[in-house]
Design a protein around this motif. Sequence first.
Motif, PDB file in Angstrom:
ATOM      1  N   SER A 115       3.485  11.066  -1.852  1.00 47.01           N
ATOM      2  CA  SER A 115       3.677  10.555  -3.308  1.00 47.01           C
ATOM      3  C   SER A 115       4.820   9.920  -2.881  1.00 47.01           C
ATOM      4  N   MET A 116       5.722   9.025  -2.870  1.00 50.38           N
ATOM      5  CA  MET A 116       6.577   8.585  -2.913  1.00 50.38           C
ATOM      6  C   MET A 116       7.510   8.888  -3.782  1.00 50.38           C
ATOM      7  N   GLU A 117       7.831   9.700  -4.843  1.00 54.12           N
ATOM      8  CA  GLU A 117       8.281   9.895  -6.172  1.00 54.12           C
ATOM      9  C   GLU A 117       8.584  11.825  -5.144  1.00 54.12           C
ATOM     10  N   PRO A 118       9.541  11.645  -4.721  1.00 49.96           N
ATOM     11  CA  PRO A 118       9.477  13.091  -4.225  1.00 49.96           C
ATOM     12  C   PRO A 118       9.836  14.426  -5.020  1.00 49.96           C
ATOM     13  N   SER A 119       9.854  14.114  -6.311  1.00 50.57           N
ATOM     14  CA  SER A 119       9.454  15.602  -7.272  1.00 50.57           C
ATOM     15  C   SER A 119       8.133  15.414  -7.934  1.00 50.57           C
ATOM     16  N   ASP A 120       7.296  14.917  -6.882  1.00 50.51           N
ATOM     17  CA  ASP A 120       5.810  15.129  -7.271  1.00 50.51           C
ATOM     18  C   ASP A 120       5.187  15.686  -6.216  1.00 50.51           C
ATOM     19  N   ARG A 121       5.817  15.724  -4.877  1.00 50.28           N
ATOM     20  CA  ARG A 121       5.535  16.280  -3.710  1.00 50.28           C
ATOM     21  C   ARG A 121       5.985  17.883  -3.742  1.00 50.28           C
ATOM     22  N   ALA A 161       1.164  -1.242   0.222  1.00 47.97           N
ATOM     23  CA  ALA A 161       0.079   0.077  -0.368  1.00 47.97           C
ATOM     24  C   ALA A 161       1.002   1.115   0.511  1.00 47.97           C
ATOM     25  N   ALA A 162       1.804   1.434   0.954  1.00 46.55           N
ATOM     26  CA  ALA A 162       2.587   2.482   1.056  1.00 46.55           C
ATOM     27  C   ALA A 162       3.295   2.583  -0.436  1.00 46.55           C
ATOM     28  N   LYS A 163       4.253   1.239  -1.309  1.00 49.92           N
ATOM     29  CA  LYS A 163       4.570   1.745  -2.121  1.00 49.92           C
ATOM     30  C   LYS A 163       4.019   1.826  -3.530  1.00 49.92           C
ATOM     31  N   GLU A 164       2.444   2.000  -3.824  1.00 52.31           N
ATOM     32  CA  GLU A 164       1.411   2.434  -4.519  1.00 52.31           C
ATOM     33  C   GLU A 164       0.943   3.437  -4.013  1.00 52.31           C
ATOM     34  N   GLY A 165       1.076   4.383  -2.880  1.00 53.43           N
ATOM     35  CA  GLY A 165       0.099   5.322  -2.622  1.00 53.43           C
ATOM     36  C   GLY A 165      -0.625   5.819  -2.417  1.00 53.43           C
TER      37      GLY A 165
END
Length: 86
Positions: free
Chosen positions: A65-71, A32-36
Motif C-alpha cells: 500500500s502507498m499508505e504506510p498505515s495500511d501496511r 500504476a505505483a501511485k494507484e497501488g
Amino acid sequence: EEDVYAFFALAVEALTSKPLFAGAETPETLLAAKEGRAYRLIGLTAGGCPVDLRRLDDLTRRALSMEPSDRPSSWDEILRALQPKG
C-alpha cells in the motif's frame, strides 16, 4: 526500522519475474505505483504451496500500500497472516 514494503516489493518481483508495477512508459508506471496497481500473485500456480494464494495476495497488496498505515505493522502480523487456517 523494518521495511515491509521493500521486502514485499522484492518478493513479488522474485516470485513473478515481472516488474512490480507494469507500464510501457515511465509516467504510466508511476501512475500504476501511485494507484497501488502492483502485479498480483493470484495468477500463480500453488504447486503444493502451504499458503493460500488468495491470502498471500491480500497480504501482499496490504504490504505494498502507498499508505504506510495500511501496511502490516510487524513481522509477527505477517507471520500470523501466513499461518494455515484450520
